[in-house]
Design a protein around this motif. Structure first.
Motif, PDB file in Angstrom:
ATOM      1  N   ALA A  24     -26.876 -12.876  26.978  1.00  0.00           N
ATOM      2  CA  ALA A  24     -27.659 -12.091  27.927  1.00  0.00           C
ATOM      3  C   ALA A  24     -26.730 -11.144  28.684  1.00  0.00           C
ATOM      4  O   ALA A  24     -25.604 -11.515  29.035  1.00  0.00           O
ATOM      5  N   LEU A  25     -27.200  -9.943  28.947  1.00  0.00           N
ATOM      6  CA  LEU A  25     -26.426  -8.940  29.683  1.00  0.00           C
ATOM      7  C   LEU A  25     -26.797  -8.967  31.161  1.00  0.00           C
ATOM      8  O   LEU A  25     -27.959  -9.197  31.517  1.00  0.00           O
ATOM      9  N   TYR A  26     -25.813  -8.686  32.010  1.00  0.00           N
ATOM     10  CA  TYR A  26     -26.021  -8.754  33.460  1.00  0.00           C
ATOM     11  C   TYR A  26     -25.555  -7.493  34.167  1.00  0.00           C
ATOM     12  O   TYR A  26     -24.568  -6.861  33.774  1.00  0.00           O
ATOM     13  N   LEU A  27     -26.256  -7.164  35.243  1.00  0.00           N
ATOM     14  CA  LEU A  27     -25.975  -5.980  36.046  1.00  0.00           C
ATOM     15  C   LEU A  27     -24.604  -6.045  36.704  1.00  0.00           C
ATOM     16  O   LEU A  27     -24.140  -7.124  37.091  1.00  0.00           O
ATOM     17  N   ALA A  28     -23.996  -4.887  36.853  1.00  0.00           N
ATOM     18  CA  ALA A  28     -22.707  -4.804  37.533  1.00  0.00           C
ATOM     19  C   ALA A  28     -22.826  -5.270  38.978  1.00  0.00           C
ATOM     20  O   ALA A  28     -21.866  -5.772  39.560  1.00  0.00           O
ATOM     21  N   SER A  29     -24.001  -5.154  39.555  1.00  0.00           N
ATOM     22  CA  SER A  29     -24.217  -5.576  40.947  1.00  0.00           C
ATOM     23  C   SER A  29     -24.495  -7.074  41.062  1.00  0.00           C
ATOM     24  O   SER A  29     -24.652  -7.588  42.163  1.00  0.00           O
ATOM     25  N   GLY A  30     -24.552  -7.775  39.945  1.00  0.00           N
ATOM     26  CA  GLY A  30     -24.825  -9.215  39.939  1.00  0.00           C
ATOM     27  C   GLY A  30     -23.658 -10.011  40.491  1.00  0.00           C
ATOM     28  O   GLY A  30     -22.569  -9.489  40.718  1.00  0.00           O
ATOM     29  N   SER A  31     -23.891 -11.293  40.691  1.00  0.00           N
ATOM     30  CA  SER A  31     -22.845 -12.130  41.280  1.00  0.00           C
ATOM     31  C   SER A  31     -22.479 -13.306  40.370  1.00  0.00           C
ATOM     32  O   SER A  31     -22.301 -14.417  40.838  1.00  0.00           O
ATOM     33  N   LEU A  32     -22.361 -13.055  39.079  1.00  0.00           N
ATOM     34  CA  LEU A  32     -21.947 -14.103  38.161  1.00  0.00           C
ATOM     35  C   LEU A  32     -20.434 -14.289  38.245  1.00  0.00           C
ATOM     36  O   LEU A  32     -19.707 -13.361  38.554  1.00  0.00           O
ATOM     37  N   GLY A  33     -19.990 -15.497  37.954  1.00  0.00           N
ATOM     38  CA  GLY A  33     -18.562 -15.776  38.008  1.00  0.00           C
ATOM     39  C   GLY A  33     -18.265 -17.181  37.556  1.00  0.00           C
ATOM     40  O   GLY A  33     -19.045 -17.804  36.833  1.00  0.00           O
ATOM     41  N   ALA A  34     -17.152 -17.721  38.015  1.00  0.00           N
ATOM     42  CA  ALA A  34     -16.707 -19.050  37.596  1.00  0.00           C
ATOM     43  C   ALA A  34     -17.719 -20.140  37.932  1.00  0.00           C
ATOM     44  O   ALA A  34     -17.761 -21.170  37.274  1.00  0.00           O
ATOM     45  N   GLY A  35     -18.559 -19.916  38.921  1.00  0.00           N
ATOM     46  CA  GLY A  35     -19.552 -20.907  39.306  1.00  0.00           C
ATOM     47  C   GLY A  35     -20.848 -20.826  38.498  1.00  0.00           C
ATOM     48  O   GLY A  35     -21.763 -21.611  38.718  1.00  0.00           O
ATOM     49  N   THR A  36     -20.927 -19.893  37.561  1.00  0.00           N
ATOM     50  CA  THR A  36     -22.128 -19.749  36.734  1.00  0.00           C
ATOM     51  C   THR A  36     -22.150 -20.870  35.705  1.00  0.00           C
ATOM     52  O   THR A  36     -21.279 -20.944  34.848  1.00  0.00           O
ATOM     53  N   THR A  37     -23.127 -21.741  35.793  1.00  0.00           N
ATOM     54  CA  THR A  37     -23.169 -22.910  34.915  1.00  0.00           C
ATOM     55  C   THR A  37     -24.328 -22.894  33.919  1.00  0.00           C
ATOM     56  O   THR A  37     -24.377 -23.745  33.033  1.00  0.00           O
ATOM     57  N   ALA A  38     -25.254 -21.940  34.072  1.00  0.00           N
ATOM     58  CA  ALA A  38     -26.415 -21.906  33.182  1.00  0.00           C
ATOM     59  C   ALA A  38     -27.011 -20.500  33.172  1.00  0.00           C
ATOM     60  O   ALA A  38     -26.783 -19.703  34.083  1.00  0.00           O
ATOM     61  N   TYR A  39     -27.806 -20.229  32.142  1.00  0.00           N
ATOM     62  CA  TYR A  39     -28.534 -18.966  32.077  1.00  0.00           C
ATOM     63  C   TYR A  39     -29.509 -18.877  33.242  1.00  0.00           C
ATOM     64  O   TYR A  39     -30.166 -19.850  33.608  1.00  0.00           O
ATOM     65  N   SER A  40     -29.616 -17.685  33.804  1.00  0.00           N
ATOM     66  CA  SER A  40     -30.607 -17.380  34.824  1.00  0.00           C
ATOM     67  C   SER A  40     -31.016 -15.928  34.639  1.00  0.00           C
ATOM     68  O   SER A  40     -30.192 -15.096  34.240  1.00  0.00           O
ATOM     69  N   SER A  41     -32.252 -15.610  34.931  1.00  0.00           N
ATOM     70  CA  SER A  41     -32.698 -14.224  34.827  1.00  0.00           C
ATOM     71  C   SER A  41     -32.296 -13.394  36.050  1.00  0.00           C
ATOM     72  O   SER A  41     -32.429 -12.173  36.031  1.00  0.00           O
ATOM     73  N   THR A  42     -31.772 -14.040  37.087  1.00  0.00           N
ATOM     74  CA  THR A  42     -31.320 -13.325  38.273  1.00  0.00           C
ATOM     75  C   THR A  42     -30.168 -12.399  37.896  1.00  0.00           C
ATOM     76  O   THR A  42     -29.191 -12.835  37.298  1.00  0.00           O
ATOM     77  N   SER A  43     -30.283 -11.137  38.173  1.00  0.00           N
ATOM     78  CA  SER A  43     -29.295 -10.090  37.889  1.00  0.00           C
ATOM     79  C   SER A  43     -29.198  -9.722  36.405  1.00  0.00           C
ATOM     80  O   SER A  43     -28.318  -8.961  36.015  1.00  0.00           O
ATOM     81  N   GLU A  44     -30.095 -10.262  35.570  1.00  0.00           N
ATOM     82  CA  GLU A  44     -30.089  -9.866  34.155  1.00  0.00           C
ATOM     83  C   GLU A  44     -30.634  -8.447  34.041  1.00  0.00           C
ATOM     84  O   GLU A  44     -31.489  -8.025  34.814  1.00  0.00           O
ATOM     85  N   VAL A  45     -30.130  -7.685  33.079  1.00  0.00           N
ATOM     86  CA  VAL A  45     -30.610  -6.321  32.870  1.00  0.00           C
ATOM     87  C   VAL A  45     -32.078  -6.342  32.442  1.00  0.00           C
ATOM     88  O   VAL A  45     -32.591  -7.364  31.975  1.00  0.00           O
ATOM     89  N   SER A  46     -32.716  -5.218  32.583  1.00  0.00           N
ATOM     90  CA  SER A  46     -34.057  -5.044  32.032  1.00  0.00           C
ATOM     91  C   SER A  46     -34.167  -3.595  31.583  1.00  0.00           C
ATOM     92  O   SER A  46     -33.529  -2.713  32.158  1.00  0.00           O
ATOM     93  N   GLY A  47     -34.926  -3.390  30.552  1.00  0.00           N
ATOM     94  CA  GLY A  47     -35.090  -2.038  30.041  1.00  0.00           C
ATOM     95  C   GLY A  47     -35.818  -2.048  28.719  1.00  0.00           C
ATOM     96  O   GLY A  47     -36.188  -3.110  28.194  1.00  0.00           O
ATOM     97  N   THR A  48     -35.988  -0.881  28.174  1.00  0.00           N
ATOM     98  CA  THR A  48     -36.705  -0.712  26.919  1.00  0.00           C
ATOM     99  C   THR A  48     -35.998  -1.452  25.789  1.00  0.00           C
ATOM    100  O   THR A  48     -34.793  -1.301  25.595  1.00  0.00           O
ATOM    101  N   ASN A  49     -36.744  -2.263  25.062  1.00  0.00           N
ATOM    102  CA  ASN A  49     -36.281  -3.033  23.901  1.00  0.00           C
ATOM    103  C   ASN A  49     -35.250  -4.115  24.232  1.00  0.00           C
ATOM    104  O   ASN A  49     -34.616  -4.646  23.319  1.00  0.00           O
ATOM    105  N   TYR A  50     -35.082  -4.451  25.495  1.00  0.00           N
ATOM    106  CA  TYR A  50     -34.239  -5.585  25.876  1.00  0.00           C
ATOM    107  C   TYR A  50     -35.178  -6.709  26.288  1.00  0.00           C
ATOM    108  O   TYR A  50     -36.020  -6.531  27.161  1.00  0.00           O
ATOM    109  N   SER A  51     -35.023  -7.865  25.661  1.00  0.00           N
ATOM    110  CA  SER A  51     -35.857  -9.025  25.999  1.00  0.00           C
ATOM    111  C   SER A  51     -35.101  -9.949  26.929  1.00  0.00           C
ATOM    112  O   SER A  51     -33.903 -10.218  26.707  1.00  0.00           O
ATOM    113  N   ALA A  52     -35.784 -10.458  27.958  1.00  0.00           N
ATOM    114  CA  ALA A  52     -35.163 -11.419  28.871  1.00  0.00           C
ATOM    115  C   ALA A  52     -34.585 -12.569  28.055  1.00  0.00           C
ATOM    116  O   ALA A  52     -35.200 -13.052  27.115  1.00  0.00           O
ATOM    117  N   GLY A  53     -33.387 -12.981  28.397  1.00  0.00           N
ATOM    118  CA  GLY A  53     -32.700 -14.032  27.654  1.00  0.00           C
ATOM    119  C   GLY A  53     -31.694 -13.488  26.667  1.00  0.00           C
ATOM    120  O   GLY A  53     -30.852 -14.221  26.157  1.00  0.00           O
TER     121      GLY A  53
END
Length: 137
Positions: A24-53
């Motif tokens: 999954a791709l994430y926004l530059a403004s997101g706050s993912l890092g060493a504490g990221t332990t699981a997939y979340s849709s928070t801060s995931e990109v959205s757009g044409t032909n991109y499916s969540a996940g």
């Protein structure tokens, strides 16, 4: 490397097949890092032909080792086809879509990107102890 995640084509735990790994791709403004332990849709990109996940990763390479370094790399590039993602993104999360809680495997950052009606490809490195995508020494 096969304790929680069944990477590659064989399975050593109670499962019946290799796990489905997704990217999954994430926004530059997101706050993912060493504490990221699981997939979340928070801060995931959205757009044409991109499916969540995100997209499914080709998981055909067995984890192996070179000397004292265990390594695994997806067996094909990760490709997002004909997408339009106009908000800057700079990270990809590899996660296990088969296991409960969709646990994270690894998070990788790269330079900030946008794309309009194009294909975004993450080319995989050589699967060895020096350049493999996931390495444990």
């Amino acid at each position: 490397m096969k304790g929680i995640h069944a990477l590659g084509t064989s399975v050593v735990r109670a499962g019946t097949g290799a796990d489905v790994i997704k990217a999954a791709l994430y926004l530059a403004s997101g706050s993912l890092g060493a504490g990221t332990t699981a997939y979340s849709s928070t801060s995931e990109v959205s757009g044409t032909n991109y499916s969540a996940g995100g997209v499914t990763v080709t998981n055909g390479t067995q984890p192996t080792n070179t000397g004292t370094t265990a390594h695994w790399t997806p067996s094909a590039s990760i490709v997002y086809t004909t997408v339009t993602l106009t908000t800057a993104f700079d990270a990809v999360l590899l996660y296990n879509n088969t296991q409960a809680g969709t646990p994270a495997i690894a998070l990788y950052t790269f330079g900030s990107q946008t794309i309009t009606a194009g294909t975004f490809t993450l080319t995989m490195p050589t699967n060895d102890g020096t350049t493999g995508l996931l390495r444990l020494a």
